[in-house]
Design an enzyme around this catalytic site. Structure first.
Site, PDB file in Angstrom:
ATOM      1  N   SER A 240      43.716  26.683  42.212  1.00 36.77           N
ATOM      2  CA  SER A 240      44.160  26.990  43.579  1.00 36.77           C
ATOM      3  C   SER A 240      43.082  27.657  44.420  1.00 36.77           C
ATOM      4  O   SER A 240      43.084  27.538  45.645  1.00 36.77           O
ATOM      5  CB  SER A 240      45.407  27.879  43.541  1.00 36.77           C
ATOM      6  OG  SER A 240      45.110  29.158  43.016  1.00 36.77           O
ATOM      7  N   PHE A 362      44.176  37.804  49.982  1.00 36.54           N
ATOM      8  CA  PHE A 362      45.194  37.267  49.082  1.00 36.54           C
ATOM      9  C   PHE A 362      44.598  36.336  48.028  1.00 36.54           C
ATOM     10  O   PHE A 362      43.428  36.015  48.054  1.00 36.54           O
ATOM     11  CB  PHE A 362      46.351  36.626  49.856  1.00 36.54           C
ATOM     12  CG  PHE A 362      46.073  35.304  50.518  1.00 36.54           C
ATOM     13  CD1 PHE A 362      44.838  34.704  50.510  1.00 36.54           C
ATOM     14  CD2 PHE A 362      47.107  34.634  51.176  1.00 36.54           C
ATOM     15  CE1 PHE A 362      44.607  33.476  51.106  1.00 36.54           C
ATOM     16  CE2 PHE A 362      46.895  33.414  51.790  1.00 36.54           C
ATOM     17  CZ  PHE A 362      45.646  32.837  51.750  1.00 36.54           C
ATOM     18  N   GLU A 363      45.443  35.951  47.052  1.00 37.73           N
ATOM     19  CA  GLU A 363      45.038  35.120  45.905  1.00 37.73           C
ATOM     20  C   GLU A 363      43.904  35.781  45.123  1.00 37.73           C
ATOM     21  O   GLU A 363      43.013  35.108  44.608  1.00 37.73           O
ATOM     22  CB  GLU A 363      44.599  33.727  46.384  1.00 37.73           C
ATOM     23  CG  GLU A 363      45.741  32.785  46.666  1.00 37.73           C
ATOM     24  CD  GLU A 363      46.218  32.039  45.435  1.00 37.73           C
ATOM     25  OE1 GLU A 363      45.473  31.949  44.446  1.00 37.73           O
ATOM     26  OE2 GLU A 363      47.351  31.553  45.460  1.00 37.73           O
ATOM     27  N   GLY A 364      43.929  37.088  45.025  1.00 36.61           N
ATOM     28  CA  GLY A 364      42.851  37.826  44.377  1.00 36.61           C
ATOM     29  C   GLY A 364      41.824  38.221  45.416  1.00 36.61           C
ATOM     30  O   GLY A 364      41.185  37.365  46.031  1.00 36.61           O
TER      31      GLY A 364
END
Length: 381
Positions: A240, A362-364
């Site tokens: 992702s 976001f997403e790390g």
């Protein structure tokens, strides 16, 4: 053009058309209202964007990661909130597709592919943020089901999903080897939605707290065996993060496209100097965006080719943090070039700048992504 490239170009053409004709006219309103758009869900489902990574046997498109990135980039040129819908649907789906039992796949994937169902990915917790190894949400096996208790925060689509991919600890003393995933259906007793976040950017995505209070989940809804959750998370996030990078590339490209259009309308580039200083500044932005695009699609290609002996997690992390840092730089400079006009909602640049900041987090977070790269480099030596 070979069949794979033809497939990818078809997805690009479709996403470009939907982005320009359907998403773009709604982007400003989506941001201003800060509300989830069911119109976008309907349109994306109709074009297959929300079932892209689901295998064909369950009603999906069985697309690849490069196609995934292409669609997200094209949509993000106009609206990052809308592009994020495609990403979140894929992230929630991937653990099931990668590690779920056949029974679980049959239960979940056709619903997502054929009934326009939504799914979210529940990982982040209030105490630990990006430290996925420190999950506190507990799942305790009692007979033929698990009792789950905990809280998840900042969950994209947490308030609108039909299914929740939830990661828990089943053996806390084993850290990453004690993490286990489950799929929980909307309406399950004990599953509820808490606070809906009001964000500075990507305001059209639903970001919610998900509360699990003595939620009973049958063993059949466990994703794989106990203790494989960490590896499913990592396989999912490695796939992702290039798409998150592609979103950043789309946002930055959208800002450049707008700058050129705006400048041409006001004769910015008709100067005695050849080329004009404004154009030279845009050229510098474009070079950095192309560098971002290159690493995004390099990492996507690695995933599609299932490259052996190459640290794909490092390139995936690089794609996410480099592209989002460049998007933040480009959109900030774009706002600056319009002076006080750039600060107004009459132009999309201030929205793009706010969206770029969210992508860095976001997403790390980008700090976490740099740590992934550093760890991989040291491990390689």
């Amino acid at each position: 053009m070979d069949p794979v490239e033809q497939m990818r170009e078809n997805w690009r053409r479709k996403a470009k058309e939907v982005g320009k004709n359907f998403v773009a006219p709604r982007a400003s309103e989506i941001d201003a209202r800060g509300e989830f758009s069911w119109e976008i869900v309907e349109e994306f489902a109709r074009h297959g964007f929300l079932r892209l990574l689901i295998p064909k046997q369950y009603g999906g498109e069985e697309g690849d990661i490069t196609s995934f990135c292409i669609i997200v980039e094209e949509l993000a040129r106009y609206c990052a909130s809308s592009a994020l819908l495609v990403v979140v649907q894929a992230v929630g789906t991937m653990p099931v597709a990668l590690g779920g039992s056949e029974e679980l796949k049959e239960r979940v994937l056709p619903h997502l592919a054929k009934k326009k169902g939504l799914i979210c990915f529940c990982l982040t917790e209030p105490e630990f943020g990006s430290d996925a190894a420190s999950i506190r949400t507990k799942a305790i096996l009692e007979g033929d089901s698990y009792r789950i208790n905990g809280r998840k925060c900042f969950i994209t689509n947490g308030g609108v999903s039909d299914f929740y991919t939830v990661f828990t600890t089943t053996q806390p003393d084993r850290r990453i080897e004690g993490i286990t995933g489950f799929v929980i259906e909307k309406g399950t007793p004990g599953l509820s939605v808490g606070k809906i976040e009001e964000k500075m950017g990507i305001r059209g995505s639903n970001t919610a707290e998900v509360i699990l209070d003595d939620v009973r989940v049958p063993i059949r809804q466990r994703i794989g065996e106990e203790g494989v959750g960490w590896w499913l998370m990592m396989r999912t996030l490695n796939r992702s993060r290039p798409a998150i990078g592609a979103m950043a590339v789309g946002v930055a490209q959208g800002a450049i496209d707008y700058l050129i259009q705006y400048g041409q309308q006001r004769d910015w580039f008709v100067k005695k100097e050849v080329p004009s200083p404004s154009l030279l500044e845009i050229v510098e932005m474009m070079v950095e965006v192309e560098a971002s695009r290159a690493i995004v699609y390099k990492s996507a290609q690695m995933m599609d080719e299932k490259a052996k002996g190459i640290p794909v997690q490092m390139f995936s992390a690089m794609a996410k943090y480099f592209a989002s840092d460049i998007a933040m730089k480009v959109t900030t400079n774009a706002v600056q070039m319009l002076h006080w006009e750039g600060l107004t909602a009459r132009h999309p640049l201030e929205r793009m700048m706010r969206d770029a900041k969210v992508i860095q987090i976001f997403e790390g977070t980008n700090q976490i992504q740099r740590a992934v790269v550093a760890h991989t480099l040291l491990k390689g030596k």
